[in-house]
Scaffold this active site. Structure first.
Site, mmCIF file in Angstrom:
data_model
loop_
_atom_site.group_PDB
_atom_site.id
_atom_site.type_symbol
_atom_site.label_atom_id
_atom_site.label_comp_id
_atom_site.label_asym_id
_atom_site.label_seq_id
_atom_site.Cartn_x
_atom_site.Cartn_y
_atom_site.Cartn_z
ATOM 1 N N ARG A 79 0.851 -1.192 0.000
ATOM 2 C CA ARG A 79 0.000 0.000 0.000
ATOM 3 C C ARG A 79 0.880 1.233 0.000
ATOM 4 O O ARG A 79 1.654 1.446 0.930
ATOM 5 C CB ARG A 79 -0.918 0.007 1.230
ATOM 6 C CG ARG A 79 -1.742 1.285 1.324
ATOM 7 C CD ARG A 79 -2.678 1.309 2.509
ATOM 8 N NE ARG A 79 -3.365 2.608 2.560
ATOM 9 C CZ ARG A 79 -3.244 3.483 3.563
ATOM 10 N NH1 ARG A 79 -2.499 3.186 4.626
ATOM 11 N NH2 ARG A 79 -3.863 4.654 3.521
ATOM 12 N N HIS A 123 -2.634 11.253 0.550
ATOM 13 C CA HIS A 123 -2.111 10.991 1.890
ATOM 14 C C HIS A 123 -1.450 12.266 2.387
ATOM 15 O O HIS A 123 -0.261 12.326 2.655
ATOM 16 C CB HIS A 123 -1.108 9.830 1.858
ATOM 17 C CG HIS A 123 -0.877 9.181 3.197
ATOM 18 N ND1 HIS A 123 -1.030 7.822 3.452
ATOM 19 C CD2 HIS A 123 -0.487 9.727 4.388
ATOM 20 C CE1 HIS A 123 -0.726 7.568 4.724
ATOM 21 N NE2 HIS A 123 -0.417 8.698 5.305
ATOM 22 N N GLU A 168 -7.079 8.956 6.141
ATOM 23 C CA GLU A 168 -7.287 9.646 7.424
ATOM 24 C C GLU A 168 -7.656 11.119 7.247
ATOM 25 O O GLU A 168 -6.922 12.023 7.688
ATOM 26 C CB GLU A 168 -6.041 9.510 8.299
ATOM 27 C CG GLU A 168 -5.695 8.093 8.664
ATOM 28 C CD GLU A 168 -4.706 7.987 9.802
ATOM 29 O OE1 GLU A 168 -4.273 9.011 10.332
ATOM 30 O OE2 GLU A 168 -4.370 6.856 10.176
ATOM 31 N N ASN A 293 -7.320 2.252 9.801
ATOM 32 C CA ASN A 293 -6.003 2.443 10.429
ATOM 33 C C ASN A 293 -6.219 2.428 11.940
ATOM 34 O O ASN A 293 -6.937 3.286 12.471
ATOM 35 C CB ASN A 293 -5.396 3.787 10.011
ATOM 36 C CG ASN A 293 -5.002 3.811 8.541
ATOM 37 O OD1 ASN A 293 -5.123 2.810 7.857
ATOM 38 N ND2 ASN A 293 -4.537 4.953 8.071
ATOM 39 N N TYR A 295 -4.312 2.061 15.794
ATOM 40 C CA TYR A 295 -3.067 2.087 16.569
ATOM 41 C C TYR A 295 -3.288 1.874 18.054
ATOM 42 O O TYR A 295 -2.509 1.211 18.729
ATOM 43 C CB TYR A 295 -2.319 3.408 16.324
ATOM 44 C CG TYR A 295 -1.715 3.450 14.951
ATOM 45 C CD1 TYR A 295 -2.409 3.952 13.858
ATOM 46 C CD2 TYR A 295 -0.455 2.890 14.729
ATOM 47 C CE1 TYR A 295 -1.866 3.940 12.587
ATOM 48 C CE2 TYR A 295 0.104 2.877 13.452
ATOM 49 C CZ TYR A 295 -0.614 3.398 12.389
ATOM 50 O OH TYR A 295 -0.071 3.364 11.128
ATOM 51 N N GLU A 353 -3.591 0.093 8.099
ATOM 52 C CA GLU A 353 -2.406 0.434 8.890
ATOM 53 C C GLU A 353 -2.553 -0.100 10.301
ATOM 54 O O GLU A 353 -3.600 0.050 10.909
ATOM 55 C CB GLU A 353 -2.177 1.946 8.980
ATOM 56 C CG GLU A 353 -1.726 2.610 7.710
ATOM 57 C CD GLU A 353 -1.480 4.094 7.896
ATOM 58 O OE1 GLU A 353 -1.155 4.521 9.024
ATOM 59 O OE2 GLU A 353 -1.656 4.841 6.926
HETATM 60 N N1 LIG Z 1 1.430 8.476 13.825
HETATM 61 N N2 LIG Z 1 1.589 7.693 13.168
HETATM 62 C C1 LIG Z 1 1.847 6.614 12.317
HETATM 63 C C2 LIG Z 1 0.987 6.663 11.032
HETATM 64 C C3 LIG Z 1 1.423 7.796 10.095
HETATM 65 O O1 LIG Z 1 2.813 7.714 9.836
HETATM 66 C C4 LIG Z 1 0.624 7.591 8.805
HETATM 67 O O2 LIG Z 1 1.059 8.482 7.784
HETATM 68 C C5 LIG Z 1 -0.867 7.876 9.059
HETATM 69 O O3 LIG Z 1 -1.599 7.341 7.974
HETATM 70 C C6 LIG Z 1 -1.355 7.299 10.394
HETATM 71 O O4 LIG Z 1 -1.021 7.996 11.522
HETATM 72 C C7 LIG Z 1 -0.476 6.823 11.380
#
Ligand SMILES: N#[N+]C[C@@H]1[C@@H](O)[C@H](O)[C@@H](O)[C@@H]2O[C@H]12
Length: 449
Positions: A79, A123, A168, A293, A295, A353
């Protein structure tokens, strides 16, 4: 004793994720236009150590050897995001053949190596030329985005079978326009809702454009951080709902249900407009999947002084946290997958993610000490996905964040999410123990968990 099988379906897709500005470097090479993260990171004081993506992981020039590493890991899919300003340097109009050419070489090389390319159109790296025309505050951006989308669909839909419009959008609206901690760096209660709405209008316009020409799948990637009230008090429960609506439903709800959460008026007050019903209907275009995504989670308490949510996180002591200060909470991934299934009609989901930042210092001997907590993070979170699938959630794939250590936005290079270590001084790549672990997960289709 029956060993619980963690095997995933035979067609389950295992991959890694990255994004253009975080790994490519060469942001202005070969006719590319400037993007807002180039301008933001070159503005003093915006990024830790005033670092920027001028070099990053030099992936723009090293993509072939990076794809070789992906092959060695056994990745089935990759991706990545396409940099809008490489394709359309002014954001609209003139197409830059060299920009298309880079992604052509990347996609063709991935396919040669048997790795599925999956692309995100946006992005966060908006062309500066469009930001200077209002960017996400200008209603015309829905058309600009659809035109950009069409130009890449036409070129790559014969080879890319999984598309995402936005990554996001919450981060763009909340960090970029409400709090000013991300590009373009605005801090406005009134601008954030406008950015939200135009981001989602652009999503809808790109999906409509895809339906006219595309033959495969397109979806939306959202970050969802499940919110749990710190107590059963009405104040904490109300604060949790505000935080949950503002982060977790502000974008998926209009896309899937054609309405914004009513709590947003409580959060933004008079700054939240009455959007035209026709706009919201246009946003609600049927999509083929949700990209999640995930975390961490948040435990939330009422905090009247916390602008504008009036809600604040409560750090959970005595439990593991990553370098980001995020609690390690795999149950939240299972809960979120079940929540999406139950609330939005059981759509297909890709975990687009999931990963963790830990320090991973390189030793003098050149080895990389991969923090064992990253392997445990992946093990427990992939198991959490499997738990959700056993409960009936239609999860189609999992993408580890991230393939390489990379530019972590306003945190610069201070946080390492990669399963492959990058020595930024030499650009040497060193697979970490987590890469070896993930490679085993892929090879066994999850059985080793
Ligand atoms: N912070 N963090 C890690 C990660 C970031 O590096 C990504 O670009 C985003 O899509 C999402 O926020 C997650």
């Amino acid at each position: 004793m029956t060993v619980p099988t963690n095997r995933f379906p035979d067609d389950f897709v295992w991959g890694c994720a990255t994004s253009a500005y975080q790994i490519e470097g060469s942001p202005l090479a070969d006719g590319a236009g400037m993007n807002v993260w180039h301008r933001f990171s070159h503005t003093r004081g915006r990024v830790v150590n005033d670092e920027n993506g001028d070099i990053a992981c030099d992936h723009y020039r090293r993509y072939e050897s990076d794809i070789e590493l992906m092959k060695q890991l056994g990745l089935q899919a990759y991706r990545f995001s396409i940099a809008w300003s490489r394709i359309l340097p002014e954001g609209t109009g003139r197409v830059n053949p060299a920009g298309l050419g880079f992604y052509e070489r990347l996609v063709d090389r991935l396919l040669e190596k048997g790795i599925q390319p999956t692309a995100t159109l946006f992005h966060w790296d908006l062309p500066v030329a469009l930001d200077d025309r209002g960017g996400w505050l200008n209603r015309d951006i829905a058309g600009w985005f659809a035109d950009y989308a069409e130009s890449v669909f036409r070129r790559f839909d014969d080879r890319i079978k999984l598309w995402a419009t936005l990554n996001e959008p919450w981060v763009v609206s909340d960090n970029g326009y409400l709090h000013g901690t991300a590009a373009p760096g605005h801090r406005s209660l009134f601008e954030a809702p406008i950015a939200t709405h135009n981001l989602m209008r652009a999503h809808g316009a790109a999906v409509q454009a895809y339906r006219a020409t595309g033959r495969h799948q397109i979806g939306l990637v959202v970050n969802i951080e499940p919110k749990y009230p710190a107590s059963t008090s009405s104040e904490d429960v109300a604060a949790t709902r505000r935080a949950e609506a503002q982060m977790n439903r502000q974008f998926i709800e209009p896309a899937m249900l054609g309405r914004y959460p009513e709590e947003l008026r409580d959060v933004f007050g008079e700054a939240w407009p009455d959007w035209p019903a026709s706009d919201v209907e246009q946003i609600r275009q049927p999509i083929d999947f949700i990209g999640l995504n995930y975390y961490t989670r948040a435990v939330v308490r009422n905090d009247p002084g916390a602008w504008p949510l009036r809600a604040a996180p409560v750090r959970q002591s005595q439990v593991a946290h990553t370098e980001m200060g995020w609690e390690v909470f795999p149950q939240g991934l299972t809960d979120t997958l079940l929540w999406i299934k139950d609330r939005y009609g059981a759509p297909p989901i890709y975990v687009t993610e999931n990963g963790a930042a830990f320090a991973d210092p390189a030793t003098a001997a050149g080895d990389v000490l991969d923090d064992p907590r990253r392997v445990e993070y992946f093990r427990t979170h992939i198991r959490a996905v499997h738990d959700a699938m056993r409960a009936g959630v239609d999860v189609r794939g999992y993408f580890a964040w991230s393939m390489l250590d990379n530019f972590e936005w306003a945190l610069g290079y201070s946080k390492r999410f990669g399963i492959i270590h990058v020595d930024y001084a030499t650009q040497k790549r060193t697979p970490k123990a987590s890469a070896t672990f993930y490679s085993g997960v892929i090879a066994s289709n999850g059985a080793v968990l």
